[in-house]
Enzyme design. Structure first.
Site, PDB file in Angstrom:
ATOM      1  N   HIS A 150     -19.712  17.113  -2.131  1.00 27.29           N
ATOM      2  CA  HIS A 150     -20.419  18.437  -2.261  1.00 27.29           C
ATOM      3  C   HIS A 150     -21.610  18.575  -3.163  1.00 27.29           C
ATOM      4  O   HIS A 150     -22.138  19.882  -3.508  1.00 27.29           O
ATOM      5  CB  HIS A 150     -19.409  19.425  -2.448  1.00 27.29           C
ATOM      6  N   LYS A 152     -25.087  18.441  -5.720  1.00 27.83           N
ATOM      7  CA  LYS A 152     -26.483  18.986  -5.114  1.00 27.83           C
ATOM      8  C   LYS A 152     -27.343  18.394  -6.462  1.00 27.83           C
ATOM      9  O   LYS A 152     -27.490  19.357  -7.218  1.00 27.83           O
ATOM     10  CB  LYS A 152     -26.945  20.098  -4.960  1.00 27.83           C
ATOM     11  N   ASP A 157     -36.180   9.053 -12.498  1.00 26.76           N
ATOM     12  CA  ASP A 157     -36.441   7.907 -13.558  1.00 26.76           C
ATOM     13  C   ASP A 157     -35.499   7.733 -14.596  1.00 26.76           C
ATOM     14  O   ASP A 157     -35.855   7.485 -15.861  1.00 26.76           O
ATOM     15  CB  ASP A 157     -37.987   8.123 -14.375  1.00 26.76           C
TER      16      ASP A 157
END
Ligand SMILES: [Zn+2]
Length: 216
Positions: A150, A152, A157
């Protein structure tokens, strides 16, 4: 004599102004990014951003669509993503926004190492961009459990963390109240990078358990 003195004074003043401007620009560059993006974002056009990222310095070809091209939360998110030069690590529950998929694909084509971790159940839903990204050659791994993957978040870099409540879906981007934090903070980046590497290894297909212990 007096005229020459005045000219020299003006030249010195101009040099001083240039020096200050350069110092400010350097300070701006060195200052770590700390940005908050709030959604919903109004629909926007990212053609100019993609074109500039694909071919830096090429003459701008304005897109004929009527949408605004900058200043929205989505365009700012895309700009941050497109700043990647070496790596992009994505850990996303749901990814169905075609605009963000195009940005990710462009980075992959440009030689940025893209790795994507996602949720097994959501990647198969209609509109998911995961298949398209896989076909483009991007490495994707997913969970093998009933609980959702779940997270996000994205790491650019190994330097910039992008995290918040936003699923990368057009529905969420254009309709939901969501927050996304963009920070260049070594401590936070390291914590999320470590979590990413842990999940990446756990979801390595070589480590899948097809037959739980004890089963025949
Ligand atoms: Zn457009």
């Amino acid at each position: 004599m007096r005229a020459a003195g005045a000219a020299r004074g003006a030249a010195l003043a101009a040099a001083a102004v240039t020096a200050v401007a350069l110092a400010v620009a350097a300070w701006r560059r060195a200052r770590p990014v700390r940005e908050v993006l709030f959604f919903p974002s109004q629909p926007c056009c990212i053609e100019a951003l993609l074109a500039e990222a694909a071919e830096p310095g090429a003459p701008a070809r304005p897109c004929p669509c009527p949408l605004p091209s900058g200043g929205t939360a989505l365009s700012r998110l895309v700009r941050r993503l497109l700043s990647a030069r070496r790596s992009l690590d994505l850990c996303l529950f749901s990814f169905s926004c075609p605009q963000l998929a195009r940005a990710v694909q462009l980075l992959h084509r440009r030689g940025v190492r893209v790795r994507l971790v996602t949720d097994a159940q959501f990647m198969g839903l209609h509109g998911s961009q995961i298949g398209r990204l896989r076909r483009a050659g991007i490495q994707v791994r997913h969970d093998q459990h009933s609980g959702y993957m779940h997270h996000k978040f994205a790491i650019v870099d190994r330097r910039m963390l992008i995290t918040g409540s936003l699923n990368w879906t057009t529905q969420a981007i254009q309709n939901n109240r969501e927050n996304v934090l963009v920070v260049e903070d070594a401590e936070y980046v390291k914590a999320f990078q470590d979590e990413f590497e842990r999940i990446w290894e756990e979801y390595n297909p070589a480590n899948y358990i097809f037959f739980p212990k004890g089963s025949k």
